[in-house]
Write a protein that holds these residues in place. Structure first.
Motif, short mmCIF file in Angstrom:
data_model
loop_
_atom_site.label_atom_id
_atom_site.label_comp_id
_atom_site.label_asym_id
_atom_site.label_seq_id
_atom_site.Cartn_x
_atom_site.Cartn_y
_atom_site.Cartn_z
N ASN A 1 0.82 -1.22 0.00
CA ASN A 1 0.00 0.00 0.00
C ASN A 1 0.85 1.27 0.00
O ASN A 1 0.77 2.12 0.89
N LYS A 2 1.73 1.37 -0.99
CA LYS A 2 2.52 2.59 -1.22
C LYS A 2 3.45 2.93 -0.06
O LYS A 2 3.78 4.10 0.17
N SER A 3 3.87 1.94 0.68
CA SER A 3 4.84 2.15 1.76
C SER A 3 5.58 0.85 2.01
O SER A 3 5.12 -0.23 1.62
N SER B 1 13.04 6.02 -18.20
CA SER B 1 11.97 6.16 -17.22
C SER B 1 12.37 7.12 -16.10
O SER B 1 11.55 7.90 -15.60
N LEU B 2 13.66 7.09 -15.72
CA LEU B 2 14.15 8.01 -14.69
C LEU B 2 14.10 9.45 -15.18
O LEU B 2 13.78 10.37 -14.42
N ILE B 3 14.38 9.67 -16.45
CA ILE B 3 14.30 11.02 -17.02
C ILE B 3 12.86 11.52 -17.00
O ILE B 3 12.59 12.68 -16.65
N ASP B 4 11.91 10.65 -17.36
CA ASP B 4 10.51 11.04 -17.31
C ASP B 4 10.09 11.38 -15.88
O ASP B 4 9.33 12.32 -15.64
N LEU B 5 10.58 10.61 -14.95
CA LEU B 5 10.22 10.82 -13.54
C LEU B 5 10.76 12.16 -13.04
O LEU B 5 10.04 12.92 -12.39
N THR B 6 12.00 12.46 -13.34
CA THR B 6 12.61 13.70 -12.84
C THR B 6 12.08 14.94 -13.55
O THR B 6 12.27 16.05 -13.05
N SER B 7 11.43 14.75 -14.66
CA SER B 7 10.86 15.89 -15.39
C SER B 7 9.45 16.22 -14.93
O SER B 7 8.88 17.21 -15.38
N ILE C 1 5.04 3.20 -7.94
CA ILE C 1 4.98 1.88 -8.57
C ILE C 1 3.99 1.86 -9.72
O ILE C 1 4.25 1.25 -10.78
N GLN C 2 2.84 2.50 -9.55
CA GLN C 2 1.81 2.47 -10.60
C GLN C 2 2.19 3.31 -11.81
O GLN C 2 1.95 2.91 -12.94
N GLU C 3 2.79 4.47 -11.57
CA GLU C 3 3.07 5.40 -12.66
C GLU C 3 4.38 5.08 -13.37
O GLU C 3 4.47 5.15 -14.60
N TYR C 4 5.40 4.72 -12.60
CA TYR C 4 6.71 4.38 -13.18
C TYR C 4 7.14 3.02 -12.63
O TYR C 4 7.99 2.93 -11.74
N PRO C 5 6.54 1.94 -13.11
CA PRO C 5 6.74 0.63 -12.46
C PRO C 5 8.17 0.11 -12.54
O PRO C 5 8.69 -0.42 -11.55
N CYS C 6 8.84 0.25 -13.67
CA CYS C 6 10.17 -0.37 -13.84
C CYS C 6 11.19 0.26 -12.91
O CYS C 6 11.84 -0.42 -12.12
N ILE C 7 11.34 1.57 -13.00
CA ILE C 7 12.36 2.25 -12.21
C ILE C 7 12.00 2.27 -10.73
O ILE C 7 12.87 2.19 -9.85
N ALA C 8 10.70 2.34 -10.40
CA ALA C 8 10.28 2.38 -9.00
C ALA C 8 10.50 1.03 -8.33
O ALA C 8 10.96 0.96 -7.18
#
Length: 693
Positions: A298-300, A594-600, A621-628
């Protein structure tokens, strides 16, 4: 037609009523000039019969008249006795249409003026109930009378009887009153008693108290409180709550089983988990194994007790592994999800814990192993120059000289009280406690004047308290170990990551270099106890003492670098992804994109400043599953053995010498878990709602 009607009436009414109807129908037929067939065809006769019957039923409350069929069908009476308290009804049904006549009970209407008594309507507007806007009590329709409403207001809400209608209108329009009423589910006494028994047992387990406290203390106190606050009738209901020794033991096992079931479900759906394990002996001589698990839910990232078992036979590494493996196989938890195992055994140590870790890594090939960072810190601070080590040993001897003699301790307490000292007792040094040295030395230095008066001249170390050089070294040791204790405490607690520990150690290494350079310049402001002692006695520090302090600080720094080596951190992007400008070597091209998208993402950047590192990556996890998921896998390993150390402290407090036969595993499951048991679900599973089951 008239003959058939009289036949029906003969079943339901007396002779007087029948003669009355017969005379009225005869008069109706004679006054109408139309033939009987035409009257039946037009329905006039039928309407007149219905009118007569309705009048008869209105005057009678004893019976019900049945069906009056059309002329082409035979009339058949259908009579049923009237139920108590129900008004009479009569139905006339023909083949062409259906007409129902009934006498409705008297219904009171709601008037807006009733709001001046604090009442609004509830339910159907045509047949409403009265609802008090203050206590929300609903009264029957018959209570919609000003006298009854006024009596309720004056008896139940006497403080508001002089309020005008605007007060009640404002109270009625408040947001709380506009909420739809929630249905109230009323439990039986046995169900309520069972649920209360589980709640009390849960609190008993959390407190670590004996099971008998429920029946010997909690239940009598609850009865006294209820009797004083309410009355004896309510107090008697407390007797239904079973809190005997055996009942509380069963309740605690049920609660622990529910927590375990919830934990197993979480581990089955998580992406990965890490373990922390340690073994120790309890008061009865059993070898107790504690295993904690860290996982994402649950997001933690959560931390819970996975296992608390006593090893009945040899406490070997193979036995420890079999105990953990049996739990995994029983609950069908995949070993492939294990990412790391943390223990107090280093890689160079060949012991039972190290052997168990090796076997775990065999069944979980992708798992790594780590050595507790608190143990590394405790081992690093043991090294010190001989001159300072001698002062530490002598200080411990002085303390033991008094603490080992109860009579001496009592006399010292009296002396400290007479002299107005801040403390009245010394602290005992314990090597296995990491924070012992700093607290012991600080207490000894603070009571140096009282000890100087108390110490017997025959004791060989009594002269140390008058030696300025010895006191200077003692003051420095008290300061440096206090600072080391602060660092140690900052690395303890839940959800501590490897990044947190290495940040603390990096800060300590820089401080050690600063302290050494300050002492070389004869500046002791960074050591408050030593600085105050120098100011108080208007003295200076000898060069030998300065060199010993500098040597200790630099050797401590080099030892910490040995235990906490500085390496190329390929996972720095996890600590702060917004500072990464070049692709890390540990990431593939897809993950870096994916990390670039996240930091932007500006919203993600705002969340990074508001959330902890664990919660930040878990929420992505839901929005950026691979890198998260990759970041969470790096954050999952335990950094310290703090949970196991805390768990054994709780275990020792629960299973005392007075309760050697206690099965403490369910208690540990409840006390050391973050999962709250679902008592309602446990009670629903009970087939018997008896309060003792």
């Amino acid at each position: 037609m008239i003959a058939r009607l009289l036949c029906i009436l003969s079943y339901n009414f007396n002779t007087f009523v029948i003669l009355n109807v017969c005379s009225k129908l005869t008069m109706f037929c004679t006054t109408n000039s139309s033939p009987m067939d035409l009257l039946l065809k037009q329905g006039s006769l039928k309407q007149e019969v219905e009118s007569f019957c309705y009048q008869i039923v209105s005057e009678s409350n004893d019976q019900k008249v049945g069906i009056l069929q059309s002329e082409d069908k035979q009339l058949q009476p259908s009579v049923s006795k009237k139920s108590e308290g129900e008004l009479s009804r009569v139905k006339f049904i023909s083949s062409s249409n259906k007409i129902t006549f009934s006498k409705k009970p008297k219904r009171r209407k709601y008037d807006e003026s009733y709001l001046s008594f604090g009442f609004t309507y509830f339910g159907n507007r045509d047949a409403p109930h009265a609802q008090c806007v203050l206590c929300k009590k609903i009264l029957s329709n018959s209570s919609l009378a000003p006298s009854k409403l006024r009596r309720h207001l004056e008896t139940k809400h006497a403080a508001y009887k002089d309020k005008d209608i605007s007060f009640f209108k404002q109270h009625l329009d408040s947001p709380e009153n506009n909420k739809p009423p929630t249905p109230k589910i009323v439990n039986t006494d046995n169900e309520s008693a069972t649920e209360a028994s589980y709640n009390v047992s849960y609190h008993i387990a959390l407190s670590g108290e004996a099971h008998t406290i429920g029946e010997l203390l909690i239940k009598p106190c609850a009865k006294d409180v209820v009797m004083r606050m309410f009355d004896e009738q309510y107090s008697k209901k407390i007797d239904a709550v079973q809190l005997s020794n055996s009942t509380v033991a069963r309740r605690i096992k049920d609660l622990a089983a529910d927590i375990e079931e919830e934990l197993v479900c979480r581990l089955k759906i998580c992406d990965g988990f890490s373990l922390q394990l340690d073994e120790s002996a309890d008061v009865s001589g059993l070898a107790v194994l504690l295993v904690f698990v860290r996982y994402r839910f649950n997001k933690s990232i959560e931390e819970d007790l996975l296992l608390c078992e006593s090893l009945q036979s040899n406490a070997t590494g193979e036995e420890i592994f079999n105990c953990i493996n049996n739990f995994m196989q029983k609950h069908e938890i995949e070993w492939e999800k294990c990412v790391d195992v943390c223990s107090d055994a280093s890689r160079a140590v060949d012991g039972k814990i190290a052997e168990a870790v090796t076997l775990i890594k065999y069944v979980a090939p992708e798992s790594t192993s780590s050595h507790c960072l608190l143990y590394r810190h405790a081992l690093a601070v043991k090294i010190m120059p001989t001159s300072l080590k001698n002062v530490l040993d002598q200080a411990v001897q002085i303390i033991n000289y008094i603490k080992a003699r109860p009579h001496q301790s009592r006399l010292l307490k009296i002396l400290c009280e007479e002299m107005g000292a801040q403390h009245t007792a010394l602290l005992l040094n314990t090597e296995i406690r990491w924070l012992s040295r700093g607290k012991v030395l600080v207490r000894l230095f603070e009571l140096r004047r009282e000890l100087l008066v108390f110490m017997d001249s025959a004791f060989r170390l009594s002269d140390c308290l008058t030696n300025s050089s010895w006191l200077l070294r003692l003051a420095y040791l008290a300061d440096i170990f206090t600072k080391l204790n602060e660092v140690n405490l900052s690395m303890q607690g839940k959800n501590v990551t490897v990044f947190t520990v290495f940040d603390k150690m990096s800060s300590l290494l820089r401080k050690l270099e600063f302290w050494a350079s300050s002492v070389e310049e004869e500046n002791f402001d960074c050591f408050p106890t030593l600085s105050d002692f120098l100011t108080e006695n208007n003295s200076t520090v000898d060069k030998d003492i300065c060199s010993a302090i500098v040597q200790h600080l630099r050797s401590l720094r080099s030892t910490l670098l040995k235990y906490f080596p500085v390496t190329n951190d390929n996972n720095a992007w996890v600590r702060n992804p917004f500072t990464v400008t070049v692709k890390p070597a540990s990431l593939v091209a897809r993950d870096y994109e994916s990390l670039i998208d996240l930091t932007s993402d500006s919203q993600v950047k705002q969340n990074f400043s508001e959330l902890s590192l664990n919660d930040f990556w878990s929420s992505l996890i839901q929005e950026y599953p691979c890198i998260a998921r990759r970041a969470v896998r790096i954050l999952l390993p335990f950094a310290t053995m703090h949970l196991c150390e805390t768990g054994f402290s709780y275990y020792a407090a629960t299973k005392t010498k007075y309760r050697k036969r206690l099965d403490a595993a369910p208690h540990m499951r409840i006390r050391l878990s973050n999962i709250t048991p679902n008592i309602k679900r446990i009670c629903d599973k009970k087939t018997q709602k008896h309060c003792s089951h």
